[in-house]
Design an enzyme around this catalytic site. Structure first.
Site, PDB file in Angstrom:
ATOM      1  CG  LEU A  51      -1.657   1.294   1.539  1.00 34.69           C
ATOM      2  CD1 LEU A  51      -2.688   1.586   0.472  1.00 34.69           C
ATOM      3  CD2 LEU A  51      -2.307   1.233   2.899  1.00 34.69           C
ATOM      4  CE1 TYR A  54      -3.826   3.621  -3.629  1.00 34.40           C
ATOM      5  CE2 TYR A  54      -5.570   2.205  -2.784  1.00 34.40           C
ATOM      6  CZ  TYR A  54      -4.504   3.057  -2.565  1.00 34.40           C
ATOM      7  OH  TYR A  54      -4.119   3.352  -1.280  1.00 34.40           O
ATOM      8  CD  GLN A  76      -0.383   1.441  -6.571  1.00 39.89           C
ATOM      9  OE1 GLN A  76       0.391   0.495  -6.677  1.00 39.89           O
ATOM     10  NE2 GLN A  76      -0.856   2.087  -7.620  1.00 39.89           N
ATOM     11  CD  GLU A  77      -1.947   6.099  -1.171  1.00 41.32           C
ATOM     12  OE1 GLU A  77      -1.666   7.216  -1.641  1.00 41.32           O
ATOM     13  OE2 GLU A  77      -3.095   5.648  -1.148  1.00 41.32           O
ATOM     14  CB  SER A  78       4.701   7.682  -0.840  1.00 36.65           C
ATOM     15  OG  SER A  78       5.111   6.626   0.031  1.00 36.65           O
TER      16      SER A  78
END
Length: 468
Positions: free
Chosen positions: A315, A448, A318-320
């Site tokens: 996660l 996502y 995927q975000e940063s």
């Protein structure tokens, strides 16, 4: 071409032929329908590895370009025992083999191959004398093997079910003498065998020249100059029941192998030492056991809230991509990409330390998970929670109501709600009376969730826990 007599074929036989043709033609279609190409790979610099959460590897990068071409996601399954890889392919556990696989007659009886992507001779791996740096090469070379005939009576440790083993058996016949072959099992990949020579656990092994060159930059004390074969074809393995996939892959490779992208990928892994170093890094799935610099924090906080740390890592990537100071065009900040209006609710600000950001992010995920108590299956519930983290609960509820209206299961994300969240960018659907929150780019939320779970699967195989 009619293999059976067309005039004498019975109706039932025609049905069987038609069924076989449909099954054979369905291989590429199935990959497109499920939006995923699954590759069986080894954990190596030539095949596939993970560095600081980022997927890398020569063959991985080639196949990732192919996956983009046909419009699907690429999923990698790391195979621990290469003795099982052909069976796994034929059992449908993957669509392609990517493990620097040499094309041989024996293998071609079991599977098909793509066009060759590389050609490589087999080389002997041996240790240089310990004082080689202080001596002239022509002097210390006398102490190592420079002629295949000198392998007579020598012990060579080698993967039993490999083209290397077959070559040494043939070399024995050519020499009319015995080479003492010590079989290695399929869970010892060529890169492991090279390291064993470097550490002097074994004296000799044989690998492909491409693999040797990559690893020699990391192990300068080994010698790999003696070729014991002609250049052999390296290709991707394909099931015999997947002719359309093979045809599509080959047609694409014809043009791709002429491109600057292909040449750069080869140059990057075969000639640039930086990428070899990455494959042996502590943050690599080959050389170490770390996904990111924040593993300790992620493990501790994930355990506190009963989450799998590898799922949380997927996660965060995927975000940063594990960039602490990452900021999006919309103002989202940090490792977990909190919006300015949401972050303070969980005690997270742009200058918060990693531990606070990760703790706040997992608390938000846990809150989202609890919001979906109506979902009976825990995996599906996690997917609803991640979709909520990305898009907000309102849009996910809209997609759920559309799913129910059109006769699908509103309690299942896969192949149900995920289909309708993608439709929320179409006026017909976001103007529907059951939708209250309007337009959204639903494909982003679909991708996502899909990307996180593909990455999670890869993290689990590359960084297994002791109880798995």
């Amino acid at each position: 071409m009619c293999l059976l007599s067309c005039q004498n074929t019975t109706e039932s036989e025609q049905e069987l032929i038609g069924k076989a043709e449909i099954e054979q033609q369905d291989d590429l279609g199935e990959i497109l329908n499920k939006n995923k190409l699954t590759v069986l790979a080894e954990n190596s610099a030539t095949s596939y590895f993970i560095y600081k959460g980022h997927k890398m590897g020569l063959e991985y990068e080639i196949l990732n370009e192919f996956a983009k071409e046909i419009g699907v996601k690429l999923e990698v399954k790391v195979v621990k025992d290469l003795d099982e890889i052909t069976t796994m392919l034929n059992e449908g556990k993957g669509d392609l083999i990517a493990c620097h696989y040499t094309v041989t007659k024996d293998r071609k009886r079991k599977i098909d191959f793509s066009l060759p992507i590389l050609r490589s001779a087999q080389v002997l791996v041996q240790k240089k004398p310990r004082d080689w740096r202080s001596r002239r090469k022509k002097d210390w070379e006398k102490e190592i093997i420079r002629d295949p005939a000198e392998l007579s009576r020598k012990e060579v440790h080698i993967w039993k079910n490999s083209s290397y083993y077959d070559r040494l058996v043939n070399l024995q016949n050519e020499l009319g003498d015995t080479i003492v072959l010590k079989p290695l099992s399929g869970d010892v990949i060529p890169e492991d065998a090279i390291e064993m020579v470097n550490k002097e656990f074994i004296q000799y092994t044989v690998v492909d020249d491409n693999v040797a060159k990559i690893n020699q930059r990391y192990y300068p004390d080994i010698d790999t100059e003696l070729e014991i074969s002609v250049k052999q074809k390296i290709a991707f393995g394909v099931r015999k029941s997947s002719p359309l996939l093979r045809k599509k892959l080959n047609a694409w490779l014809v043009d791709f192998m002429k491109s600057s992208t292909f040449n750069y990928i080869k140059h990057k892994y075969l000639n640039i030492s930086t990428y070899t170093s990455r494959s042996k890094s502590n943050y690599s799935s080959i050389g170490g056991s770390k996904i990111s610099p924040y593993d300790k924090i992620i493990k501790r906080v994930s355990e506190k809230y009963a989450w799998d740390w590898r799922l949380i890592s997927a996660l965060i990537y995927q975000e940063s991509q594990f960039r602490l100071n990452q900021q999006s065009w919309a103002g989202a900040y940090g490792l977990m990409q909190f919006m300015p209006s949401v972050g303070p609710t969980f005690g997270v600000y742009p200058d918060s330390p990693p531990s606070v950001q990760i703790d706040g992010g997992i608390r938000k995920i846990t809150k989202n998970y609890k919001e979906w108590e109506s979902i009976p299956d825990s995996t599906q519930r996690v997917k609803f929670a991640f979709a909520t983290y990305n898009a907000g609960i309102g849009h996910v509820l809209d997609a759920q109501r559309l799913t129910k209206k059109y006769g699908k299961d509103p309690l299942v994300w896969d192949d149900n709600v995920e289909l309708f969240i993608q439709k929320l960018s179409e006026p017909k659907y976001y103007h529907d009376p059951v939708c209250y929150y309007g337009y959204m780019r639903g494909s982003e939320t679909y991708n996502y969730v899909e990307s996180i779970f593909i990455r999670y699967t890869e993290y689990k195989t590359a960084f297994p826990e002791e109880d798995e």
